[in-house]
Design a protein around this motif. Structure first.
Motif, PDB file in Angstrom:
ATOM      1  N   LYS A 190       5.427  -3.191   7.029  1.00  0.00           N
ATOM      2  CA  LYS A 190       4.802  -2.773   8.020  1.00  0.00           C
ATOM      3  C   LYS A 190       4.985  -2.447   9.211  1.00  0.00           C
ATOM      4  N   PHE A 191       5.440  -2.017   9.154  1.00  0.00           N
ATOM      5  CA  PHE A 191       6.163  -0.852   9.956  1.00  0.00           C
ATOM      6  C   PHE A 191       5.174  -0.673  11.477  1.00  0.00           C
ATOM      7  N   LEU A 192       3.356  -0.268  11.149  1.00  0.00           N
ATOM      8  CA  LEU A 192       2.444  -0.554  12.133  1.00  0.00           C
ATOM      9  C   LEU A 192       2.397  -1.509  12.755  1.00  0.00           C
ATOM     10  N   THR A 206       0.879  -0.970   0.237  1.00  0.00           N
ATOM     11  CA  THR A 206       0.172   0.049  -0.162  1.00  0.00           C
ATOM     12  C   THR A 206       1.052   1.066  -0.090  1.00  0.00           C
ATOM     13  N   CYS A 207       0.417   2.279  -0.447  1.00  0.00           N
ATOM     14  CA  CYS A 207       1.318   3.334   0.234  1.00  0.00           C
ATOM     15  C   CYS A 207       1.378   3.736   0.733  1.00  0.00           C
ATOM     16  N   LYS A 208       0.185   3.942   1.696  1.00  0.00           N
ATOM     17  CA  LYS A 208       0.895   4.059   3.702  1.00  0.00           C
ATOM     18  C   LYS A 208       2.056   3.391   3.653  1.00  0.00           C
ATOM     19  N   SER A 209       2.430   2.206   3.435  1.00  0.00           N
ATOM     20  CA  SER A 209       3.746   0.603   3.549  1.00  0.00           C
ATOM     21  C   SER A 209       4.589   1.766   3.001  1.00  0.00           C
ATOM     22  N   ALA A 210       4.683   2.074   1.801  1.00  0.00           N
ATOM     23  CA  ALA A 210       5.955   2.597   0.872  1.00  0.00           C
ATOM     24  C   ALA A 210       5.990   3.581   1.713  1.00  0.00           C
ATOM     25  N   LEU A 255       3.704  -2.492  17.076  1.00  0.00           N
ATOM     26  CA  LEU A 255       2.764  -2.893  17.753  1.00  0.00           C
ATOM     27  C   LEU A 255       2.931  -3.658  18.254  1.00  0.00           C
ATOM     28  N   ARG A 256       3.676  -4.973  17.677  1.00  0.00           N
ATOM     29  CA  ARG A 256       4.249  -6.142  18.277  1.00  0.00           C
ATOM     30  C   ARG A 256       5.168  -6.037  19.048  1.00  0.00           C
ATOM     31  N   ILE A 257       5.778  -5.356  18.903  1.00  0.00           N
ATOM     32  CA  ILE A 257       7.098  -4.914  19.955  1.00  0.00           C
ATOM     33  C   ILE A 257       6.327  -3.791  21.084  1.00  0.00           C
TER      34      ILE A 257
END
Length: 193
Positions: free
Chosen positions: A73-75, A2-6, A79-81
């Protein structure tokens, strides 16, 4: 992708090349969702702030050491951290989170709500408060899936990966959580209107 992940990937690359402003932009973009998910687990503003800071220290350390695995998939990774830090905190302290009456954080402060008249705002706040109290009464696994799905806005696939269960288990926990909430509403004769 997605544009968001890019866009996240571009910010991360810029930060790793020395642009501190890029990290600030990345932080500002995601801080509300990450902080909210932490707070919903720990129910303590000061502890949530500490865990939020610890989350971003770990993120910065991972970036600086070159260990960040760029999957776009930064978010979800952040969130996992934060989730793991919350779990570690409760394992160390072996206590269940509680809501203190003096907490001045409110999820409604982060959620965008259309401008309503005063009466409608009061009714919405009362409904949200009732729902939050019901969610707090759920078993831990069911409470987790509700928080991750509705407050952190994760997909069931992401919830399954984060909590290390199958998608069917995550879906089942959501189903039982909703059944339990409905049961509590009926038993306590709670009106959500």
């Amino acid at each position: 992708m997605t544009c968001k992940s890019a866009h996240d990937r571009d910010l991360i690359r810029s930060y790793m090349q020395g642009d501190e402003k890029s990290f600030e932009n990345l932080l500002n973009k995601h801080k509300a969702r990450i902080y909210t998910s932490i707070y919903m687990f720990v129910k303590d503003k000061d502890l949530a702030n500490d865990l939020f800071q610890e989350t971003f220290i770990k993120i910065i350390d991972t970036f600086r050491s070159g260990r960040y695995n760029e999957e776009g998939k930064f978010l979800q990774w952040a969130l996992r951290i934060s989730y793991n830090l919350c779990v570690d905190h409760f394992r160390k302290n072996k206590r269940r989170p509680t809501v203190a009456a003096s907490d001045d954080f409110d999820i409604l402060d982060i959620l965008k709500v259309n401008e309503d008249n005063q009466e409608t705002r009061i009714m919405k706040r009362q409904t949200y408060d009732k729902v939050r109290q019901l969610v707090d009464c759920l078993p831990k696994e069911q409470r987790e899936v509700i928080i991750l799905r509705h407050y952190a806005e994760l997909s069931f696939k992401e919830i399954a990966q984060l909590t290390k269960v199958s998608i069917n288990t995550a879906l089942g926990r959501m189903r039982y959580a909703l059944i339990n909430i409905r049961r509590m509403i009926e038993e306590r004769q709670i009106s959500l209107q």
